[in-house]
Design an enzyme around this catalytic site. Structure first.
Site, PDB file in Angstrom:
ATOM      1  N   HIS A 318       0.889  -1.048  -0.069  1.00 56.14           N
ATOM      2  CA  HIS A 318       0.101   0.137   0.179  1.00 56.14           C
ATOM      3  C   HIS A 318       0.941   1.050  -0.147  1.00 56.14           C
ATOM      4  CE1 HIS A 318      -3.271   3.035   1.177  1.00 56.14           C
ATOM      5  NE2 HIS A 318      -4.005   2.090   1.236  1.00 56.14           N
ATOM      6  N   ARG A 338      -6.188  10.195  -0.123  1.00 54.98           N
ATOM      7  CA  ARG A 338      -6.005  11.061  -1.727  1.00 54.98           C
ATOM      8  C   ARG A 338      -7.273  11.059  -2.457  1.00 54.98           C
ATOM      9  NH1 ARG A 338      -2.507   6.765  -3.730  1.00 54.98           N
ATOM     10  NH2 ARG A 338      -2.893   5.595  -1.856  1.00 54.98           N
TER      11      ARG A 338
HETATM   12  O1  MEZ Z   1      -9.096  -2.147  -0.344  1.00 54.44           O
HETATM   13  C1  MEZ Z   1      -8.256  -1.558   0.577  1.00 54.44           C
HETATM   14  O2  MEZ Z   1      -6.968  -2.311   0.450  1.00 54.44           O
HETATM   15  C2  MEZ Z   1      -8.481  -0.279   1.114  1.00 54.44           C
HETATM   16  C3  MEZ Z   1      -9.943   0.072   1.215  1.00 54.44           C
HETATM   17  C4  MEZ Z   1      -7.648   0.274   1.878  1.00 54.44           C
HETATM   18  C5  MEZ Z   1      -7.804   1.728   1.939  1.00 54.44           C
HETATM   19  O3  MEZ Z   1      -6.779   2.427   1.690  1.00 54.44           O
HETATM   20  O4  MEZ Z   1      -8.538   2.280   2.721  1.00 54.44           O
END
Ligand code: MEZ
Length: 534
Positions: A318, A338
């Protein structure tokens, strides 16, 4: 409040804010993305992967840490376990108490099956609980499942199994209705229409959310439903091996009480693996946004009985893990930040990319900014870039952060950082296992009968990169699907003689191939004890 060392960079960020809000960063071309990924994305770092020597994916590469688990010794020998008098008997055994497992159990129960959940921690101790930004579904007039499919297929590098992705997007609107019916409180406008936003790689606003604790709200509701239905939940008990019957069908699991280590046998007509992800494997030394129990257990259980893996070499980092303060290092900073307008900015206050590129591209771009470009900010835990959260208040008006992402505001407030006024430091964090066990559209593994898989332990739904909000969606769509089909298969199943011969056969293969390892798997829990030098 940031210390003195950040002040110069913070001044540059705040001086450039108005200009940065007004600018529309260019999108990268397909070629630019490809080159960026090849050079900076962790999935492309060849030295971090091993080739499997054993099992159905022999010859494929996976991260070293996963290879070690897939080629490890079992925690038991077949002779350790008496299979003749099971401790539990059920139609459908669900392994895992997160969003996919509970959805599966609810639908199997609804279909009239006898169902039981076993979970190594407690029901709800799962990545579902930690999901923040939302769940995708094309249920607005300007959108359609076909458009949702195109977004997700492209975002996943055209590698998704088409029939799985088609099911995901086509069943999405009904998944939202199902959750609403069970009691999930999605954000709504005054007239009752759902509030929806963009995520990275979406061409329509289709992210439904419960502020920035969408997963917790969904998990709360599913847990209540399981309890209301009286579905048995065996907690603090892990599945450590699957049991087959003499015709090779999945027929239960050997369980281990996490406290006493007592072994128990659960016999079942069908089994659903819903064990979640692998962030706590800390591939390549990355921190993680994942729950404590995310240790790839389902992949190990499935692999030992011969179930195939698909895309196990692809992980999702992420882009915005918290990089400061140290206490929350690696914690999720939702992509919704974002979506609401915050941009990624380097130490000179420059916007270096479009904030809503897909996750793999965004993560690689941040890594490049901090490495070869030398534009990161030193944090003491490495380098990071700014996520300029005050832009959200400038764009959406005062109070937007408190209304839309209150949990994020509170998380940083604890450490004296007011995200309405100051930006935050972020760097990629291990978030999601794109790959997993290979399934058919009915949720059953492609090569082990009566073994179903749902949620993050599945590979192939999203291809090689997943879009935001399609994971909360897949746990519901494929959790329910697995529950319905496992209950159906259970009706036609007569279980033969139980066997663990595959455990001994796997052990023999390790020995015959000369694989030297002290590792045992599944891992079950991460090991954070400090290693003291002898
Ligand atoms: O789907 C995801 O991983 C999610 C919703 C994460 C996020 O950034 O909130």
């Amino acid at each position: 409040m940031y210390s003195e060392k950040y002040q110069e960079s913070l001044s540059a960020v705040s001086a450039a804010r108005a200009k940065n809000i007004a600018m529309e960063p260019e999108r990268m071309t397909a070629k630019q993305k490809e080159d960026l990924l090849a050079e900076y994305h962790p999935d492309y770092k060849a030295s971090e992967f091993s080739v499997l020597e054993i099992g159905p994916n022999k010859g494929d590469k996976v991260p070293h840490e996963l290879a070690e688990m897939l080629q490890a010794h079992s925690r038991i020998k077949a002779s350790d376990v008496d299979l003749t008098s099971p401790d539990y008997e059920t139609d459908v055994l669900v392994i895992g108490g997160g969003g996919a497992g509970t959805s599966a159990a609810i639908e199997a129960h609804e279909a009239g099956a006898d169902v039981m959940i076993v979970t190594k921690l407690r029901m709800g101790d799962a990545n579902t609980m930690m999901a923040e930004g939302g769940i995708q579904a094309a249920d607005k007039p300007n959108d359609s499942p076909a458009i949702h499919f195109v977004d997700a297929f492209g975002g996943g590098h055209f590698a998704a199994k088409r029939e799985l992705l088609a099911k995901l997007v086509c069943d999405a609107p009904e998944a939202i209705s199902w959750l609403s019916g069970l009691g999930v409180e999605f954000d709504k406008e005054a007239d009752g229409t759902m509030v929806t936003t963009h995520g990275g790689g979406t061409s329509r606003k289709r992210m439904h959310a419960a502020k920035d604790y969408s997963g917790a709200e969904i998990m709360r509701t599913l847990r209540d439903e399981v309890l209301n239905r009286g579905i048995p939940v065996i907690d603090f008990t892990s599945a450590i091996e699957l049991i087959l019957d003499d015709s090779g069908k999945a027929a239960g699991a050997v369980l281990m009480n996490m406290e006493t280590k007592e072994l128990l046998v659960a016999k079942a007509k069908t089994v659903i693996i819903a064990t979640g992800g692998a962030g706590r494997m800390h591939y390549q030394g990355f921190p993680t946004s994942n729950h404590y129990g995310a240790t790839a257990d389902g992949l190990v259980l499935g692999y030992r009985v011969g179930a195939k893996l698909l895309y196990a070499e692809t992980l999702q980092y992420h882009p915005t893990g918290a990089a400061h303060p140290e206490q929350i290092f690696g914690a999720l900073v939702t992509e919704k930040v974002r979506s609401l307008g915050a941009k990624l900015v380097n130490r000179n206050g420059e916007v270096f990319m479009h904030p809503l590129e897909t996750r793999d591209v965004t993560a690689a771009s941040i890594i490049r900014e901090c490495s070869t470009r030398g534009n990161g900010i030193e944090t003491g835990n490495g380098t990071a870039v700014w996520l300029d959260t005050p832009m959200i208040e400038e764009i959406g008006g005062e109070g937007t952060i408190e209304k839309r992402i209150p949990a994020m505001m509170r998380m940083f407030e604890k450490y004296g950082i007011d995200i309405r006024k100051e930006p935050i430091l972020v760097y990629p964090t291990l978030h999601y296992q794109n790959g997993g066990l290979d399934i058919n559209v009915n949720g059953m593994t492609t090569n082990v009968e009566n073994l179903f898989v749902a949620g993050e332990a599945v590979g192939g739904i999203h291809g090689k990169n997943r879009l935001m909000g399609n994971s909360l969606l897949d746990i519901i769509v494929f959790g329910r699907n697995a529950g319905i089909n496992a209950a159906k298969a259970a009706k036609d199943t007569v279980v033969g003689t139980l066997t663990l011969s595959h455990v001994d056969a796997f052990e023999k293969e390790i020995a015959d191939l000369g694989i030297k390892t002290d590792a045992v798997s599944p891992k079950l829990l991460p090991d954070y004890t400090r290693k003291v030098n002898a």
